[in-house]
Enzyme design. Sequence first.
Site, mmCIF file in Angstrom:
data_model
loop_
_atom_site.group_PDB
_atom_site.id
_atom_site.type_symbol
_atom_site.label_atom_id
_atom_site.label_comp_id
_atom_site.label_asym_id
_atom_site.label_seq_id
_atom_site.Cartn_x
_atom_site.Cartn_y
_atom_site.Cartn_z
ATOM 1 N N GLY A 83 12.207 24.646 44.796
ATOM 2 C CA GLY A 83 10.574 25.146 44.412
ATOM 3 C C GLY A 83 10.082 26.129 45.411
ATOM 4 O O GLY A 83 9.026 26.498 45.205
ATOM 5 N N GLU A 104 17.941 22.182 46.846
ATOM 6 C CA GLU A 104 18.283 22.762 45.560
ATOM 7 C C GLU A 104 17.372 23.985 45.163
ATOM 8 O O GLU A 104 16.737 23.957 44.073
ATOM 9 C CB GLU A 104 17.944 21.717 44.531
ATOM 10 C CG GLU A 104 18.692 20.163 44.833
ATOM 11 C CD GLU A 104 18.173 18.974 43.693
ATOM 12 O OE1 GLU A 104 18.914 18.035 43.782
ATOM 13 O OE2 GLU A 104 17.023 19.202 43.285
ATOM 14 N N PRO A 105 17.578 25.114 45.941
ATOM 15 C CA PRO A 105 16.744 26.167 45.639
ATOM 16 C C PRO A 105 17.631 26.912 44.242
ATOM 17 O O PRO A 105 18.641 26.843 44.317
ATOM 18 C CB PRO A 105 17.286 27.103 46.773
ATOM 19 C CG PRO A 105 18.614 26.786 47.365
ATOM 20 C CD PRO A 105 18.417 25.167 47.063
ATOM 21 N N CYS A 124 6.387 38.684 16.318
ATOM 22 C CA CYS A 124 5.451 38.467 15.654
ATOM 23 C C CYS A 124 4.508 37.201 16.181
ATOM 24 O O CYS A 124 4.386 36.069 15.523
ATOM 25 C CB CYS A 124 5.635 38.230 14.194
ATOM 26 S SG CYS A 124 6.309 39.613 13.524
HETATM 27 C C1 LIG Z 1 14.244 23.213 38.856
HETATM 28 C C2 LIG Z 1 14.652 22.274 39.856
HETATM 29 C C3 LIG Z 1 15.000 22.849 41.114
HETATM 30 C C4 LIG Z 1 14.977 24.272 41.267
HETATM 31 O O1 LIG Z 1 13.607 24.881 41.267
HETATM 32 P P1 LIG Z 1 13.247 26.321 41.851
HETATM 33 O O2 LIG Z 1 11.759 26.255 41.942
HETATM 34 O O3 LIG Z 1 13.940 27.180 41.209
HETATM 35 O O4 LIG Z 1 13.907 26.331 43.339
HETATM 36 C C5 LIG Z 1 15.600 22.049 41.855
HETATM 37 N N1 LIG Z 1 15.472 20.723 41.712
HETATM 38 C C6 LIG Z 1 15.063 20.175 40.616
HETATM 39 C C7 LIG Z 1 15.362 18.618 40.337
HETATM 40 C C8 LIG Z 1 14.872 21.016 39.788
HETATM 41 O O5 LIG Z 1 14.222 20.339 38.422
#
Ligand SMILES: *Cc1c(COP(=O)(O)O)cnc(C)c1O
Length: 423
Positions: free
Chosen positions: A241, A275-276, A346
């Site tokens: 995130g 989890e980037p 379109c």
């Molecule tokens: C989409 C997502 C991420 C990555 O989000 P980013 O904003 O791209 O860093 C990480 N964990 C989960 C569970 C997600 O759904």
Amino acid sequence: MTSPYFTYQDGVLHAEGVALPDLAATVGTPFYCYSTAALEANYRAFADAFEGSDTGICYALKANSNLAVIRTLAKLGAGADVVSEGEMRRALAGGIPADRIVFSGVGKTREEMRSALESGIFQLNVESIPELEALSQVASSLDRTAAIAIRVNPDVDAKTHAKIATGKKENKFGIDIDHARQTYARAAALPGIKPVAVAVHIGSQLTSLEPFRAAFERVVELVHALREDGHDIQRLDLGGGLGILYRDEDVPSLDAYAGMVRSITGNLGCHVTLEPGRALVGNAGILVSKVIYRKTGVHREFLIVDAAMNDLIRPSLYDAWHTILPVAEEDQDAPRTRIDVVGPVCESGDTFAVQRVLPHLDQDDLVAFLSAGAYGAVMSSTYNTRPLVPEVLVSGSDHAVVRRRPTVEEMLAAEQVPAWLEK
Ligand SMILES: *Cc1c(COP(=O)(O)O)cnc(C)c1O
């Protein structure tokens, strides 16, 4: 916004050492172009910020799941966060070991669970009671134990675009944090399930640390409560995130982000998964397109380019801003005008930029949409029977087409006219 990996050299925009007009001549427009050096720098910066902490970086594949991108990050030690069996298979094919893969997502099917358990992945993040029950049945039938996190919904406003906010009560994601203790109790009682972690992910493109802080503090409180309840919680999964610079956002530094994570979770003795997605790939890619026409309307002018919303949907879907650069460098004092940059699809929504201030551009000029490495190619479609555009990976002065443009014949080959229409 500028990037050290996409720069003007001798008046022409380059990706590292490769001139974009040369690539355009080779692969045709539009195309995505990624920089290896940018991917590596982004990953290393993230890893360095967390150096010394017990963390695992699981790249969220959905941001950009091209095999070459996965492989680039895998070689640096990245794990993966996947949200479908397809992504899990990509992660494995890209060289990410199963024991570094987290399986997220609100609607995993039993087939996906089976496949994940058989592969021996690190963790499944569960988001509902029915999912928990299904996983218990699948794991039991395989005679396996699923190491799980329960993704909690902390009811925190991520202060991002509504379509990418995931941590409020009204969002479909996670289990309400107020019901988490009961859910862990239920999980612990089910065969084939071992709750080992708490997961949270409140949204994407966050430009303030405050929502993260609020969410993580609630999660830490929960870990204490769960341990009191007798659960052996050893891990946290804090999701992704972190926002990037698209325009003029005030994005938190990695050090500030890592410092905040450490200060909140440091005393728990938990392994922390991060989890980037966007933060690793967003600014490592661009979309290159060619101007088809310059059109003068009644009230405004339009630059009609050969890329469209099917290639890069972020402006239509999220009102996103992408900086647009002419590939041929313009004089700083060349006259600029306001123009709408649109694609050929379109739909009026097929608009990349409204009344954007740009130097004069005309037919056949090349333009680059910056910061298109995340949620670009992966979200593309073939709407209007436009073939998916090629993806090119650059490394120094080398380039490779890492996904080629399919032909229209290939697109049509998957379709069939039924016999009764053949007469
Ligand atoms: C989409 C997502 C991420 C990555 O989000 P980013 O904003 O791209 O860093 C990480 N964990 C989960 C569970 C997600 O759904």
